[in-house]
Enzyme design. Sequence first.
Site, PDB file in Angstrom:
ATOM      1  N   TYR A   1       0.841  -1.199   0.000  1.00 60.42           N
ATOM      2  CA  TYR A   1       0.000   0.000   0.000  1.00 60.42           C
ATOM      3  C   TYR A   1       0.877   1.251   0.000  1.00 60.42           C
ATOM      4  O   TYR A   1       0.570   2.229  -0.674  1.00 60.42           O
ATOM      5  CB  TYR A   1      -0.934   0.012   1.214  1.00 60.42           C
ATOM      6  CG  TYR A   1      -1.982  -1.079   1.130  1.00 60.42           C
ATOM      7  CD1 TYR A   1      -3.157  -0.880   0.421  1.00 60.42           C
ATOM      8  CD2 TYR A   1      -1.791  -2.303   1.770  1.00 60.42           C
ATOM      9  CE1 TYR A   1      -4.115  -1.877   0.332  1.00 60.42           C
ATOM     10  CE2 TYR A   1      -2.742  -3.302   1.684  1.00 60.42           C
ATOM     11  CZ  TYR A   1      -3.900  -3.090   0.970  1.00 60.42           C
ATOM     12  OH  TYR A   1      -4.842  -4.079   0.885  1.00 60.42           O
TER      13      TYR A   1
ATOM     14  N   ASN B   1     -12.644  -0.426  -4.728  1.00 61.14           N
ATOM     15  CA  ASN B   1     -12.528  -0.727  -6.153  1.00 61.14           C
ATOM     16  C   ASN B   1     -13.794  -1.432  -6.642  1.00 61.14           C
ATOM     17  O   ASN B   1     -14.104  -2.530  -6.191  1.00 61.14           O
ATOM     18  CB  ASN B   1     -11.295  -1.604  -6.380  1.00 61.14           C
ATOM     19  CG  ASN B   1     -11.153  -2.091  -7.795  1.00 61.14           C
ATOM     20  OD1 ASN B   1     -11.794  -1.605  -8.719  1.00 61.14           O
ATOM     21  ND2 ASN B   1     -10.287  -3.073  -7.977  1.00 61.14           N
TER      22      ASN B   1
ATOM     23  N   CYS C   1      -6.808  -4.986  -7.684  1.00 65.63           N
ATOM     24  CA  CYS C   1      -6.540  -4.598  -6.298  1.00 65.63           C
ATOM     25  C   CYS C   1      -5.991  -5.763  -5.480  1.00 65.63           C
ATOM     26  O   CYS C   1      -5.374  -5.548  -4.435  1.00 65.63           O
ATOM     27  CB  CYS C   1      -7.794  -4.007  -5.653  1.00 65.63           C
ATOM     28  SG  CYS C   1      -9.249  -5.059  -5.736  1.00 65.63           S
ATOM     29  N   HIS C   2      -6.170  -6.992  -5.972  1.00 67.17           N
ATOM     30  CA  HIS C   2      -5.629  -8.156  -5.267  1.00 67.17           C
ATOM     31  C   HIS C   2      -4.105  -8.176  -5.276  1.00 67.17           C
ATOM     32  O   HIS C   2      -3.496  -8.890  -4.491  1.00 67.17           O
ATOM     33  CB  HIS C   2      -6.190  -9.458  -5.868  1.00 67.17           C
ATOM     34  CG  HIS C   2      -5.856  -9.653  -7.315  1.00 67.17           C
ATOM     35  ND1 HIS C   2      -6.594  -9.070  -8.331  1.00 67.17           N
ATOM     36  CD2 HIS C   2      -4.866 -10.345  -7.924  1.00 67.17           C
ATOM     37  CE1 HIS C   2      -6.088  -9.415  -9.492  1.00 67.17           C
ATOM     38  NE2 HIS C   2      -5.025 -10.187  -9.276  1.00 67.17           N
TER      39      HIS C   2
ATOM     40  N   GLU D   1      -1.788 -16.085 -10.822  1.00 65.78           N
ATOM     41  CA  GLU D   1      -0.892 -15.181 -11.538  1.00 65.78           C
ATOM     42  C   GLU D   1       0.583 -15.562 -11.398  1.00 65.78           C
ATOM     43  O   GLU D   1       1.392 -15.204 -12.249  1.00 65.78           O
ATOM     44  CB  GLU D   1      -1.133 -13.740 -11.091  1.00 65.78           C
ATOM     45  CG  GLU D   1      -2.472 -13.224 -11.562  1.00 65.78           C
ATOM     46  CD  GLU D   1      -2.674 -11.747 -11.298  1.00 65.78           C
ATOM     47  OE1 GLU D   1      -1.704 -11.046 -10.908  1.00 65.78           O
ATOM     48  OE2 GLU D   1      -3.816 -11.286 -11.480  1.00 65.78           O
TER      49      GLU D   1
END
Length: 160
Positions: free
Chosen positions: A95, A118, A126-127, A153
């Site tokens: 963050y 979001n 946002c993950h 991912e």
Amino acid sequence: MIYGFLDTPVGRLLLARDAAGVRRIHLPAERRPPRPAVGWERHDRAFDDVATQLVEYFDGHRRAFELPLAPEGTPFQLRVWNALLEIPYGETISYGELAARIGNRSASRAVGLANGSNPLPIVIPCHRVIGSNGKLTGYGGGLPIKQQLLTLERGDRRLL
């Protein structure tokens, strides 16, 4: 606003759009299915482009989305959400780093709030934002879904 549903490996998503573009993707929250707002009209076929790209993503074949996006938020939220789009697939940032990227290093809490607001999770990734200690922190769909998306991912496994 029109809406449709899409069953995915992370649960049933509620999708909403209008002429401007995709406005919302609602994840299931605490095992409760998302519900459309009063006055929305259901048109599942209007989301074929979104469905195709999400299926490709969950199958491990799509790294970036090419959809008309129209999230609504404050100017600050929009800056944060645009910065989220710049985080490469498979990478994470804190963050604090996200706050620095938007030019305000001391705004990590405000960035966290914007991140949590979001309206287009998965598509606006946002993950990919984690705590400064490397641990997973809050996610609208719950930490297990956040972990699933990050695992996908990293190439550890496909979700479909």
